[in-house]
Design an enzyme around this catalytic site. Structure first.
Site, PDB file in Angstrom:
ATOM      1  N   HIS A 121      50.011 -25.581  68.557  1.00 50.76           N
ATOM      2  CA  HIS A 121      49.515 -24.252  68.138  1.00 50.76           C
ATOM      3  C   HIS A 121      48.370 -23.784  69.030  1.00 50.76           C
ATOM      4  CE1 HIS A 121      50.765 -25.488  63.790  1.00 50.76           C
ATOM      5  NE2 HIS A 121      51.727 -24.759  64.310  1.00 50.76           N
ATOM      6  N   ARG A 148      57.299 -19.254  75.856  1.00 48.06           N
ATOM      7  CA  ARG A 148      56.541 -20.260  75.125  1.00 48.06           C
ATOM      8  C   ARG A 148      57.152 -21.624  75.451  1.00 48.06           C
ATOM      9  NH1 ARG A 148      57.416 -22.398  69.240  1.00 48.06           N
ATOM     10  NH2 ARG A 148      55.518 -23.608  69.033  1.00 48.06           N
ATOM     11  N   ARG A 166      56.060 -31.551  56.440  1.00 46.48           N
ATOM     12  CA  ARG A 166      55.551 -32.718  57.182  1.00 46.48           C
ATOM     13  C   ARG A 166      54.393 -33.344  56.423  1.00 46.48           C
ATOM     14  NH1 ARG A 166      54.716 -29.308  62.252  1.00 46.48           N
ATOM     15  NH2 ARG A 166      56.849 -28.784  62.835  1.00 46.48           N
ATOM     16  N   GLU A 187      50.814 -14.921  68.553  1.00 43.72           N
ATOM     17  CA  GLU A 187      51.090 -15.790  69.701  1.00 43.72           C
ATOM     18  C   GLU A 187      51.863 -15.038  70.788  1.00 43.72           C
ATOM     19  OE1 GLU A 187      51.806 -20.114  68.065  1.00 43.72           O
ATOM     20  OE2 GLU A 187      52.135 -18.645  66.489  1.00 43.72           O
TER      21      GLU A 187
END
Ligand code: AMP
Length: 399
Positions: free
Chosen positions: A181, A92, A242, A386
């Site tokens: 993402h 990744r 965030r 993922e």
């Protein structure tokens, strides 16, 4: 084909071994506190063995990779008898800039390209590269693939990715929306089309990836046309810690009030904001927030309400951007598990003809359609994966 999937952070390294023919997870684990002290956890999933965690010195990522390779080949609970059975490694990589629009086989030029994007993701890309280089040293002849978080969003049109600031900032510094993402948004939108038995090239899909980091994307005819994260993962939805969208003037305003710097304030917007900040510091975890709300906390209630309201606003915006929506997908930690958040978000969307099936909304685990038969829009809860997406891409390039 057995693929080793590596997700390397600055002090951690997550790994999985996946058989891509049967799409079975064989083993998974995590090296933590790399460069500090170190521990490795490992689980042979194929044989259903318990996870075991061992504290051991991990001074750098190369040592971490060596530990991973000896764990997966161990005589007693490994999943392969030798490293020859690992046909490829999928990495990744967080930022691929404008250069990487799809997964690529890693060579010297790709490594240089990833390093050149490090400006855009200074915390992540160097860590990803460390993992790539460590694997190369230990398994030099095994093909490796880089799968980028930003790649899926590279189909956005310029009207969606450009900022209304002087053009030279794009020309000189490549300041624009990139989005993150992407592997999850791609996996979930494809899974939605497959589940519905529809061709993705005829669908308007909104994917809500709601986890500790959260983002929404608009996927029209299989291509991303807009997404809520930006140059960095700070813009868009309210997240665990965030802030998401805010007036950029707030940065200077707080800095002046507190005698601090722009980077001090940005640190607060990254690490102390979101539902954590808005709840007055109760938690970034939605389970804690619901509990606090039940116990009467007004700030937990506010954080939960503001979170869902922001998601609903983005869904409205993306339905407008695509001139309609056929499917809304919820995924990631909150999206997959928190039926109350999903119900709150959907309560804003009656005008789209959405009707939620309250019973279906309680189910967990597999892909579930939580809209009633009469609903004009399908609403799917889809577990993201993922690592499997990275393994598939790796096998496709190395098979
Ligand atoms: P992720 O970043 O996708 O791993 O999501 C992590 C977040 O998912 C956690 O911080 C929680 O807020 C949320 N989460 C995980 N499990 C649950 C659950 N059972 N109910 C509500 N929220 C959950």
């Amino acid at each position: 084909m057995n693929v080793l999937v590596i997700n390397c952070g600055s002090s951690s390294l997550k790994f999985q071994v996946i058989d891509t023919e049967s799409e079975t997870l064989l083993a998974k684990g995590l090296c933590e506190r790399i460069g500090i002290d170190g521990s490795i956890s490992y689980e042979n999933v194929a044989r259903g063995l318990d996870k075991k965690t061992t504290a051991t010195a991990i001074p750098n990522h190369k040592v971490a990779i060596e530990l991973v390779l000896s764990a997966i080949t161990a005589a007693e609970d490994g999943v392969v008898s030798s490293l020859d059975e690992i046909a490829a490694i999928g990495h990744r990589v967080v930022h691929g800039g404008e250069r990487f629009t799809k997964p690529v086989l890693i060579d010297d030029d790709v490594i240089k390209g990833i390093a050149e994007c490090a400006d855009l993701a200074p915390l992540h890309n160097p860590a990803n590269l460390t993992g790539i280089e460590a694997c190369r040293e230990v398994m030099p002849s095994t093909p490796m693939v880089a799968v980028f978080d930003t790649a899926f969003h590279q189909t956005m049109p310029s009207k969606a990715y450009m900022y209304a600031i002087p053009l030279k900032y794009y020309e000189d510094y490549k300041i624009r929306r990139y989005g993150f993402h992407g592997t999850s948004h791609a996996f979930v939108s494809a899974a939605a089309a497959e589940y519905l038995g529809r061709d993705i090239s005829s669908l308007k899909i909104i994917v809500c990836h709601l986890g500790n980091g959260s983002s929404v994307s608009a996927v029209k005819n299989g291509k991303c046309v807009d997404t809520s994260m930006d140059l960095t993962p700070l813009e868009g939805l309210i997240m665990g810690t965030r802030s998401g969208d805010l007036d950029p003037a707030i940065v200077e305003y707080i800095a002046n009030k507190e005698g601090s710097s722009a980077s001090d304030v940005l640190n607060i917007l990254q690490k102390k904001s979101g539902v954590f900040g808005l709840s007055g510091g109760i938690s970034s975890d939605f389970r804690d927030l619901w509990k606090a709300k039940e116990e009467g906390s007004d700030s937990a209630r506010l954080a939960l309400e503001a979170f869902s309201y922001r998601v609903a606003k983005y869904i409205g915006a993306y339905a407008a951007a695509m001139n309609g929506v056929d499917v809304i997908c919820f995924t990631a930690g909150v999206g997959e598990n928190d039926g109350n958040v999903r119900a709150d978000i959907l309560s804003y969307l009656g005008y789209l003809g959405i009707e939620m099936d309250a019973e279906a909304n309680k189910k967990r685990g597999a892909i579930t359609d939580i809209a009633t038969e009469n609903s004009k829009v399908r609403v799917l809860v889809i577990p993201t994966n993922e690592e499997l997406a990275i393994a598939r891409e790796t096998a496709a390039l190395c098979g």
